[in-house]
Motif scaffolding. Structure first.
Motif, PDB file in Angstrom:
ATOM      1  N   VAL A 196     -19.649 -85.518   3.327  1.00  9.06           N
ATOM      2  CA  VAL A 196     -19.425 -84.604   4.460  1.00  9.06           C
ATOM      3  C   VAL A 196     -19.676 -83.175   3.988  1.00  9.06           C
ATOM      4  O   VAL A 196     -19.195 -82.767   2.926  1.00  9.06           O
ATOM      5  CB  VAL A 196     -17.996 -84.756   5.022  1.00  9.06           C
ATOM      6  N   LYS A 197     -20.464 -82.456   4.791  1.00  3.11           N
ATOM      7  CA  LYS A 197     -20.796 -81.067   4.476  1.00  3.11           C
ATOM      8  C   LYS A 197     -20.307 -80.183   5.618  1.00  3.11           C
ATOM      9  O   LYS A 197     -20.525 -80.511   6.789  1.00  3.11           O
ATOM     10  CB  LYS A 197     -22.316 -80.939   4.338  1.00  3.11           C
ATOM     11  N   THR A 198     -19.658 -79.085   5.270  1.00  2.00           N
ATOM     12  CA  THR A 198     -19.230 -78.161   6.325  1.00  2.00           C
ATOM     13  C   THR A 198     -19.743 -76.757   5.997  1.00  2.00           C
ATOM     14  O   THR A 198     -19.888 -76.394   4.828  1.00  2.00           O
ATOM     15  CB  THR A 198     -17.688 -78.093   6.440  1.00  2.00           C
ATOM     16  N   ARG A 199     -20.021 -76.010   7.030  1.00  2.00           N
ATOM     17  CA  ARG A 199     -20.323 -74.591   6.855  1.00  2.00           C
ATOM     18  C   ARG A 199     -20.103 -73.880   8.184  1.00  2.00           C
ATOM     19  O   ARG A 199     -20.006 -74.527   9.228  1.00  2.00           O
ATOM     20  CB  ARG A 199     -21.737 -74.362   6.323  1.00  2.00           C
ATOM     21  N   VAL A 200     -20.062 -72.544   8.121  1.00  2.00           N
ATOM     22  CA  VAL A 200     -19.924 -71.781   9.353  1.00  2.00           C
ATOM     23  C   VAL A 200     -21.300 -71.636   9.996  1.00  2.00           C
ATOM     24  O   VAL A 200     -22.332 -71.848   9.361  1.00  2.00           O
ATOM     25  CB  VAL A 200     -19.289 -70.396   9.121  1.00  2.00           C
ATOM     26  N   SER A 299     -21.638 -73.541   1.643  1.00  2.00           N
ATOM     27  CA  SER A 299     -21.388 -74.873   2.188  1.00  2.00           C
ATOM     28  C   SER A 299     -20.312 -75.512   1.337  1.00  2.00           C
ATOM     29  O   SER A 299     -20.159 -75.199   0.158  1.00  2.00           O
ATOM     30  CB  SER A 299     -22.649 -75.734   2.131  1.00  2.00           C
ATOM     31  N   LYS A 300     -19.562 -76.420   1.933  1.00  2.00           N
ATOM     32  CA  LYS A 300     -18.570 -77.191   1.185  1.00  2.00           C
ATOM     33  C   LYS A 300     -18.903 -78.666   1.357  1.00  2.00           C
ATOM     34  O   LYS A 300     -19.253 -79.099   2.459  1.00  2.00           O
ATOM     35  CB  LYS A 300     -17.167 -76.901   1.721  1.00  2.00           C
ATOM     36  N   PHE A 301     -18.790 -79.411   0.270  1.00  2.00           N
ATOM     37  CA  PHE A 301     -19.110 -80.840   0.290  1.00  2.00           C
ATOM     38  C   PHE A 301     -17.881 -81.654  -0.096  1.00  2.00           C
ATOM     39  O   PHE A 301     -17.222 -81.349  -1.085  1.00  2.00           O
ATOM     40  CB  PHE A 301     -20.234 -81.144  -0.715  1.00  2.00           C
ATOM     41  N   TRP A 302     -17.627 -82.700   0.681  1.00  2.00           N
ATOM     42  CA  TRP A 302     -16.586 -83.676   0.340  1.00  2.00           C
ATOM     43  C   TRP A 302     -17.285 -84.996   0.035  1.00  2.00           C
ATOM     44  O   TRP A 302     -18.237 -85.373   0.730  1.00  2.00           O
ATOM     45  CB  TRP A 302     -15.643 -83.883   1.526  1.00  2.00           C
ATOM     46  N   TYR A 303     -16.792 -85.706  -0.990  1.00  2.00           N
ATOM     47  CA  TYR A 303     -17.426 -86.954  -1.407  1.00  2.00           C
ATOM     48  C   TYR A 303     -16.471 -88.128  -1.219  1.00  2.00           C
ATOM     49  O   TYR A 303     -15.258 -87.976  -1.443  1.00  2.00           O
ATOM     50  CB  TYR A 303     -17.849 -86.865  -2.882  1.00  2.00           C
ATOM     51  N   PRO A 304     -17.008 -89.294  -0.841  1.00  2.00           N
ATOM     52  CA  PRO A 304     -16.155 -90.445  -0.568  1.00  2.00           C
ATOM     53  C   PRO A 304     -15.336 -90.885  -1.779  1.00  2.00           C
ATOM     54  O   PRO A 304     -14.232 -91.397  -1.623  1.00  2.00           O
ATOM     55  CB  PRO A 304     -17.133 -91.564  -0.173  1.00  2.00           C
ATOM     56  N   ASP A 305     -15.853 -90.629  -2.989  1.00  2.94           N
ATOM     57  CA  ASP A 305     -15.098 -91.065  -4.167  1.00  2.94           C
ATOM     58  C   ASP A 305     -14.099 -90.017  -4.651  1.00  2.94           C
ATOM     59  O   ASP A 305     -13.432 -90.213  -5.665  1.00  2.94           O
ATOM     60  CB  ASP A 305     -16.059 -91.456  -5.302  1.00  2.94           C
ATOM     61  N   ASP A 306     -14.006 -88.885  -3.949  1.00  2.00           N
ATOM     62  CA  ASP A 306     -13.071 -87.821  -4.332  1.00  2.00           C
ATOM     63  C   ASP A 306     -12.726 -87.028  -3.065  1.00  2.00           C
ATOM     64  O   ASP A 306     -13.006 -85.843  -2.962  1.00  2.00           O
ATOM     65  CB  ASP A 306     -13.755 -86.913  -5.381  1.00  2.00           C
TER      66      ASP A 306
END
Ligand code: SF4
Length: 318
Positions: A196-200, A299-306
């Protein structure tokens, strides 16, 4: 709001090499949606599809001269799956020449044939712009889109990638009206194995953009770093002209033309002159003088394993 410490970390990553880290290629300048944060429908330049000759010229130069880390990215002002035959031309030629392709899509047109081709041609990364976790919010942000169909399409892609395929990244751009759905969006897609990637939202060159203004908070007079967009990307429009960034979406200040120049000539020529001015904190040129999008390279990234922490851009490469 923009975090200045994070922006300073981005500034430290802005290194110049002999080739752009990312070559963004507008294979088509048409879209099937009318997203709230996108000025695509207001483009004043002509619309079209990139010629096969130009596609091959770009891929050839990347194959022959770019470092292996270089990303070629069919994007800019259009949905790549709107001109799927030309997209297949590009993906198959890139595969033949060993060039890595990364893609953005709204995934409304991501049908079984598209999934099969994306896997067969070895696309490295597939970023889906979705920005919502309910049909109600989705149609306010991704106007003309179909939430349920898009979810089903992405789930089919994830299932097909079970035995190998592109990294699937679900992107959530915070445009205010969707902010309350970020957590369920993250939970949904991380649990299915997507990043998952988020940004404004970008302001597309205009500091008073309706959606971006609430995020961009550093006054123009207090700029302290060059614009990341100028250091990371070389943007080729469908007709071959080079624009310095999305902020100049109508290409009022062209930096070159790939019909008669090479990517390196533009990158080390006019674009270098523009980068040099910004390194001196001179922002008086072209579209930059009233643009605040230099703050949106975060950008911020979330990973399924963390799933409980985010990674900033470049910390954990996709
Ligand atoms: S400041 Fe704005 S117009 Fe200038 S390079 Fe950055 S994004 Fe483009």
């Amino acid at each position: 709001m923009t975090d200045i410490l994070e922006l300073r970390r981005v500034a430290e990553t802005l290194k110049e090499g002999p080739f752009p880290p990312q070559v963004i290629v507008e294979t088509v300048s048409r879209c099937n949606l009318d997203c709230a944060m996108c000025p695509q429908s207001a483009l004043s330049r002509p619309r079209g599809v990139m010629s096969l000759e130009l596609v091959r010229k770009i891929v050839d130069e990347v194959a022959d001269y770019a470092p292996p880390s270089t990303k070629v990215w069919p994007a800019v002002m259009g949905e790549p799956l709107m001109a799927r035959e030309r997209l297949w031309d590009m993906l198959s030629y890139a595969q033949e020449r060993g060039v890595a392709i990364h893609m953005n899509s709204n995934a409304n047109l991501l049908d079984a044939e598209a999934i099969e081709r994306i896997l067969a041609y070895g696309v490295r990364e597939f970023i889906v712009g979705m920005d919502a976790d309910s049909a109600e919010t989705y149609v306010k942000v991704r106007r003309k889109g179909d939430f349920e169909k898009t979810v089903a399409n992405v789930e089919a892609l994830l299932a097909a990638c079970d035995k190998g395929g592109p990294k699937v990244v679900m992107q959530f751009i915070d445009v205010g009206i969707n902010a309350h759905e970020l957590e369920p969006f993250k939970n949904r897609w991380l649990s299915k194995g997507a990043i998952v990637k988020t940004r404004v939202a970008q302001g597309w060159g205009h500091w008073d953009h309706l959606l971006a203004a609430e995020h961009l908070d550093i006054p123009l007079a207090e700029r302290f770093m060059p614009c990341p967009w100028l250091f990371r990307n070389l943007v080729v429009l469908w007709d071959g002209r080079v624009t310095q960034c999305d902020g100049d979406m109508d290409c009022k200040y062209p930096a070159g033309d790939i019909n008669r120049q090479t990517l390196r000539e533009v990158w080390l020529g006019e674009l270098k002159r523009r980068r040099d001015r910004q390194k001196m904190l001179n922002f008086t040129d072209g579209p930059c003088h009233d643009c605040r999008d230099w703050q949106v390279g975060l950008s911020k990234f979330w990973y399924p394993d963390d799933p409980d922490r985010f990674y900033a851009v470049d910390e954990r490469k996709v």
